[in-house]
Design a protein around this motif. Sequence first.
Motif, PDB file in Angstrom:
ATOM      1  N   LEU A 622       1.161  -0.983   0.022  1.00 28.74           N
ATOM      2  CA  LEU A 622      -0.040  -0.391   0.145  1.00 28.74           C
ATOM      3  C   LEU A 622       0.918   1.518  -0.103  1.00 28.74           C
ATOM      4  CD1 LEU A 622      -3.303  -0.704   2.681  1.00 28.74           C
ATOM      5  CD2 LEU A 622      -3.210  -0.294   0.493  1.00 28.74           C
ATOM      6  N   GLN A 623       1.638   1.887   1.053  1.00 30.71           N
ATOM      7  CA  GLN A 623       2.718   2.129   0.478  1.00 30.71           C
ATOM      8  C   GLN A 623       3.348   2.478  -0.405  1.00 30.71           C
ATOM      9  OE1 GLN A 623       4.499   0.641   4.833  1.00 30.71           O
ATOM     10  NE2 GLN A 623       5.234   2.649   4.589  1.00 30.71           N
ATOM     11  N   SER A 624       3.838   1.812  -1.225  1.00 24.18           N
ATOM     12  CA  SER A 624       4.986   1.363  -2.362  1.00 24.18           C
ATOM     13  C   SER A 624       3.721   2.874  -3.267  1.00 24.18           C
ATOM     14  CB  SER A 624       4.648   0.348  -3.349  1.00 24.18           C
ATOM     15  OG  SER A 624       3.665  -0.215  -3.829  1.00 24.18           O
ATOM     16  N   ILE A 625       2.285   2.364  -3.408  1.00 28.78           N
ATOM     17  CA  ILE A 625       1.342   3.576  -4.596  1.00 28.78           C
ATOM     18  C   ILE A 625       1.051   4.076  -3.339  1.00 28.78           C
ATOM     19  CG2 ILE A 625       1.407   0.454  -5.838  1.00 28.78           C
ATOM     20  CD1 ILE A 625      -1.413   1.088  -4.432  1.00 28.78           C
ATOM     21  N   GLY A 626       1.755   4.719  -2.795  1.00 27.97           N
ATOM     22  CA  GLY A 626       1.077   5.720  -2.018  1.00 27.97           C
ATOM     23  C   GLY A 626      -0.238   5.811  -0.964  1.00 27.97           C
ATOM     24  N   PRO A 724      23.032  -7.920  -1.768  1.00 27.54           N
ATOM     25  CA  PRO A 724      22.059  -7.207  -1.725  1.00 27.54           C
ATOM     26  C   PRO A 724      20.590  -7.191  -2.745  1.00 27.54           C
ATOM     27  CG  PRO A 724      23.744  -8.518  -3.442  1.00 27.54           C
ATOM     28  CD  PRO A 724      24.411  -8.638  -2.473  1.00 27.54           C
ATOM     29  N   MET A 725      20.156  -5.973  -1.693  1.00 26.30           N
ATOM     30  CA  MET A 725      18.738  -6.295  -2.144  1.00 26.30           C
ATOM     31  C   MET A 725      17.904  -5.547  -3.180  1.00 26.30           C
ATOM     32  SD  MET A 725      16.623  -8.429   0.204  1.00 26.30           S
ATOM     33  CE  MET A 725      17.181  -9.795   1.337  1.00 26.30           C
ATOM     34  N   PRO A 726      17.638  -4.915  -3.723  1.00 25.32           N
ATOM     35  CA  PRO A 726      17.258  -3.165  -4.825  1.00 25.32           C
ATOM     36  C   PRO A 726      16.179  -2.844  -3.257  1.00 25.32           C
ATOM     37  CG  PRO A 726      16.863  -5.071  -6.097  1.00 25.32           C
ATOM     38  CD  PRO A 726      16.942  -6.258  -4.957  1.00 25.32           C
ATOM     39  N   GLN A 727      15.721  -3.303  -2.543  1.00 20.43           N
ATOM     40  CA  GLN A 727      14.132  -2.893  -2.180  1.00 20.43           C
ATOM     41  C   GLN A 727      15.796  -2.529  -0.474  1.00 20.43           C
ATOM     42  OE1 GLN A 727      11.911  -5.235   0.147  1.00 20.43           O
ATOM     43  NE2 GLN A 727      13.333  -5.944   1.570  1.00 20.43           N
ATOM     44  N   ARG A 767       9.485   2.149  -5.691  1.00 23.65           N
ATOM     45  CA  ARG A 767       8.876   3.250  -4.607  1.00 23.65           C
ATOM     46  C   ARG A 767      10.481   3.330  -4.176  1.00 23.65           C
ATOM     47  NH1 ARG A 767       7.339  -0.836  -0.125  1.00 23.65           N
ATOM     48  NH2 ARG A 767       7.442   0.982   0.906  1.00 23.65           N
ATOM     49  N   TYR A 768      11.502   3.119  -5.009  1.00 21.56           N
ATOM     50  CA  TYR A 768      12.552   3.042  -4.191  1.00 21.56           C
ATOM     51  C   TYR A 768      13.429   4.103  -5.109  1.00 21.56           C
ATOM     52  CZ  TYR A 768      10.516  -0.860  -1.456  1.00 21.56           C
ATOM     53  OH  TYR A 768      10.390  -1.832  -0.869  1.00 21.56           O
ATOM     54  N   GLY A 769      13.024   3.047  -6.399  1.00 19.23           N
ATOM     55  CA  GLY A 769      13.908   3.866  -7.703  1.00 19.23           C
ATOM     56  C   GLY A 769      13.525   5.654  -7.736  1.00 19.23           C
ATOM     57  N   LEU A 813       1.074   8.906  -6.829  1.00 19.40           N
ATOM     58  CA  LEU A 813       2.574   8.583  -6.742  1.00 19.40           C
ATOM     59  C   LEU A 813       4.168   9.234  -7.457  1.00 19.40           C
ATOM     60  CD1 LEU A 813       3.928   9.682  -4.019  1.00 19.40           C
ATOM     61  CD2 LEU A 813       4.468   6.685  -3.381  1.00 19.40           C
ATOM     62  N   TRP A 814       3.820   7.183  -8.630  1.00 15.83           N
ATOM     63  CA  TRP A 814       5.174   7.667  -9.532  1.00 15.83           C
ATOM     64  C   TRP A 814       5.215   8.435 -10.499  1.00 15.83           C
ATOM     65  CZ3 TRP A 814       4.184   1.837  -9.363  1.00 15.83           C
ATOM     66  CH2 TRP A 814       4.480   0.878  -8.746  1.00 15.83           C
ATOM     67  N   ARG A 815       4.142   8.771 -10.179  1.00 21.56           N
ATOM     68  CA  ARG A 815       3.732  10.294 -12.004  1.00 21.56           C
ATOM     69  C   ARG A 815       4.205  11.923 -11.075  1.00 21.56           C
ATOM     70  NH1 ARG A 815      -0.950   7.218 -13.391  1.00 21.56           N
ATOM     71  NH2 ARG A 815      -2.232   8.448 -12.138  1.00 21.56           N
ATOM     72  N   ALA A 816       3.958  11.768  -9.933  1.00 16.87           N
ATOM     73  CA  ALA A 816       4.548  12.861  -9.642  1.00 16.87           C
ATOM     74  C   ALA A 816       5.866  13.091  -9.323  1.00 16.87           C
ATOM     75  CB  ALA A 816       3.454  13.415  -7.760  1.00 16.87           C
ATOM     76  N   TYR A 817       6.024  11.881  -9.033  1.00 17.33           N
ATOM     77  CA  TYR A 817       7.781  12.020  -8.864  1.00 17.33           C
ATOM     78  C   TYR A 817       7.990  12.008 -10.173  1.00 17.33           C
ATOM     79  CZ  TYR A 817       8.757  10.895  -3.930  1.00 17.33           C
ATOM     80  OH  TYR A 817       9.221  10.769  -2.800  1.00 17.33           O
ATOM     81  N   GLU A 818       8.212  11.570 -10.934  1.00 12.70           N
ATOM     82  CA  GLU A 818       8.880  11.896 -11.717  1.00 12.70           C
ATOM     83  C   GLU A 818       8.659  12.851 -12.706  1.00 12.70           C
ATOM     84  OE1 GLU A 818       7.211  10.588 -17.400  1.00 12.70           O
ATOM     85  OE2 GLU A 818       5.617  11.102 -16.084  1.00 12.70           O
ATOM     86  N   GLN A 819       7.144  13.676 -12.421  1.00  6.13           N
ATOM     87  CA  GLN A 819       7.102  15.558 -12.539  1.00  6.13           C
ATOM     88  C   GLN A 819       8.227  16.039 -12.186  1.00  6.13           C
ATOM     89  OE1 GLN A 819       2.884  15.334 -12.016  1.00  6.13           O
ATOM     90  NE2 GLN A 819       3.264  16.532 -14.244  1.00  6.13           N
ATOM     91  N   TRP A 820       8.456  15.821 -10.989  1.00  4.88           N
ATOM     92  CA  TRP A 820       9.488  16.596  -9.696  1.00  4.88           C
ATOM     93  C   TRP A 820      11.077  16.139 -10.634  1.00  4.88           C
ATOM     94  CZ3 TRP A 820       9.872  15.769  -4.125  1.00  4.88           C
ATOM     95  CH2 TRP A 820      10.366  16.853  -3.646  1.00  4.88           C
TER      96      TRP A 820
END
Length: 1000
Positions: A622-626, A724-727, A767-769, A813-820
């Motif tokens: 749930l957090q990963s999608i804002g 090593p894990m991406p998260q 969500r981390y990238g 959330l990810w679209r907002a980060y893309e624009q930022w």
Amino acid sequence: MFVGRTDELDTLNVALARARAGEPQALLLGGEAGVGKTRLVEEFATAAGRHAVVAVGGCVEIGADGLPFAPFSTALRALRDALPEEFAAAARGQEEELARLLPDLGEAGAGRHDEQGMARLFELTARLLERVAAEHPVVLVLEDLHWADASTRHLLAFLFRTLRAGRLLVLASYRSDDIHRRHPLRPLLAELDRLRTVRRIELARFTRAEVGRQIAGIRAAEPDPAQVDEIFERSDGNAFFVEELAVAACDGCCAGLTDSLRDLLLVRVEALPESAQRVARVVAEGGSTVEYRLIAAVAQLGEDDLIEALRAAVGANILTVTPAGDGYRFRHSLVREAVADDLLPGERSRLNRRYAEALEADPTLVPADARVMRLASYWYHAHDPAKALPAVLDASVVARRRHAYTEQLGLLERAMELWDNVPEEVRSALRPVDYTEVYPPCGCDPATPLRYLDLMAEAAVAGRFGGERERALKITKRALRLLEDDPDPLRAAWFWVQRSRLVQALARGDGWQELATAQDLVRGLPPSEVHAEVLALAAGWSMLHRPGREAFAAAERAVEYAHMVGARDIELHARLTLGGLKVDAGDTETGLAEMRQVLRDTLAEGVHYVAGRAYVNLPSELQSIGRDREAVPLLREGIAFARAHGQMDAESWIRGNLSEALYSLGDWAEAAETAGHATRVGHSAKPRGQGALRLAHLALARGDLAEASRRLAAARAHYGTHDPMPQLSLPLARVALGVAAEEGRIADARAELLQALDAGFPPGTQRYGWPLLRAAATAEAEARSLPAAEPGRAGILDRLGEAVRTLTTGVPLWRAYEQWTRAELRRAKGTDTADDWSQVVTAFECLDRPYELARVRHRLAGALLADGGDEERDRAAELLRLAAAVAAHLDARSLADAVARLAQRARLTLTRAPRQALAAADPAAALGLTSRERDVLRLVSAGRTNRQIAEELFISPKTASVHVSNILSKLGVSGRGEAAAVAHRLGLFPAETLTARTAG
């Protein structure tokens, strides 16, 4: 007469006073054998009994074996007897689990055995003690730690590390001269020495004056000074030796003493009648404490003769009656050891055989919870392999049920040692179903005799669960060599799975090579529990390391195979993984629905360890999608669940996720507190590392770079480099990049970015990238004017642009980060405009993320001021005022400083909002109010209290209070009345609407 020890008693009494005031105390009392530890403890316990409940338990030695959790079982039984109602209330709901320590509570639950089993038991024990000691001061005394089994040592270390509440004092004693370099207690003492909460007391030998007072007390007369000198010289101030020498002198046999310590200890025993000496030898080999009826069965004396012999031994202060009055023990363990050492080899094995035969003939001779372990020890030391093997295996099952995995491992290793010396007909009568639980291939045919490989499998898992991973790894290696000569793909795959887990736990690698080998072995075989487990673990590994189609396919097949063979636990695990993979792949609602159903199923079916994982993974998705606000209630529910079931690692992960959600929602104070808890409650390193990482992120946002660096280093140490894990790696890189950029180390910031870009962003890691790319773009924009940043800038910006084009933007959330991120990249090139930042602000105004919104408002204000018009200045001033209010509320010093500098350069005042902005078409949005904050402000304007607001909006009163604080900050007012006035003045809530919506 009690002699000396004034300073030590003062230390203990001060600790008791602190414990009675609500500050738990932990003390270690060390000293050589005979120096007076037990006497000091008795003196303190007698006085403490006037103010507290004193519960005493001692480590029990049977031959060379310790009983698992023996001192805790005894002490908890005494505590329950003293406070029955309080104990029952504190244990309510967890009796099955706590019965592993105190069998009087009932039958220990079958439960599931896993690496967290012992940790769960420890957590529940600590909570039990805290609850019992909440109202009544409790002194828990644990004696003779030098005999402690590994499980007792682990539990004591856990209590010393984690007790934070309750009026409790824990005092543990040990014999310091026995702690040689390889003694298992030595590492524990070193670990406890590093804890500031643990005090260590070392008892010194008596001075000459104290020896004189002791002799006077023994003889009830002032001793001759010359005799005091002689005894002091020979005893060197050891209280027990002083007593032995003084008594020997009184009996007129001092002249016959030799300098041999053993002879000194045996002198009073050898003065006993022959029958009493015989009984002393029987008791010495029976263990620390031996029951009267068992002594009678082994000594083979008439009842009258036995009682006379015991009376003589007690009268000579050789033996003493146990506190319960049902048995005998040596008054001092040194004498018991001397008597036992004086036994001939054949005599020792014969005595152990008698003990075992007596116990087999009448199992009621000893307490039920000790019977199996003692029988195993007696038969083993009787050197009868055929009798010892089944007894040792029975004892290993009891140890497993008590979560005493290290003791289980030792017993299984003993069984493997005996295996080849046992007749075939005895081995063929043993069945896997009776002695193994964690090895699926054993369950294929219950009629199949127990195999040596079965013992190795059980031992490998016991070693993994008990923390003896090196021993477990060696066992798996030996097992796989045996399987080379006698191929069995299922068994081999099972052992490769264990190796994968052990390699990861020992930081020797990520475990994939071992899992891949297991997959190769089961490929093409019919569905089985082993096959399903291999697929489920492979899917879970891939989800964390390399998410994608292979992980998805493995999870689907794991669910299918587990369902076909009835492996419900594995099926639920695999379904949870599959749900998470669906969310990461963009099938959000389907994946979330699956995960919610798994949570419901696990709670209904009592599969608690999978439920714990669901409480970690579902809110995380749930957090990963804002949807952080939706995740928070689940996370709080998960913390309560994890604490109730002793799942410390799950609680630590959940607290880390809750800290991240609270950070996003703008409650940084609770986020920091929650992250701090996460660093303390976790049993394993990685969950504690997540708490440290959250604290590093908070410190960076608050501008405390030194603290951020310190916490970042702690997180890296917890995570290690072997897996090593991406998260883990991407959030680490994000904070490291931010710290480097703030310190002007642009080359280091770029190095962190390039390492992440080279590794790539697998599906599900957006969500981390996105935060990492945004942070890197911001760093480049901030460093635009630095000459040192010019070399390589174009290449970095190109790499960033390429990554931005390829990373998923499937949720707002990810679209907002893309624009930022794109706006920051344009700022880095000097081409950003107010329109760019206006779109970013609009995107974040739809999200519940006040800090990010404040930051992009600051950026938009800067772009507006660059345009220079009056209208733009008014709007910029309002944006800066809102950003400043959020920065002040969060104590985000970096943002506050940036806002203040920009306002100062533009000569703007941030104390009140311009009328033009207040008259905007959507004043609530201009003020930065989220939709939830608008609902809260509406109810504040209607005169509702925080509790009433919470009830109407289905949130907690604490959350309502946080929202009210945020609203007051954003409106720039000091109270609820002023907030209502501002809402009325701006016409946010028309009177008729307010009335209609609040009347119900």
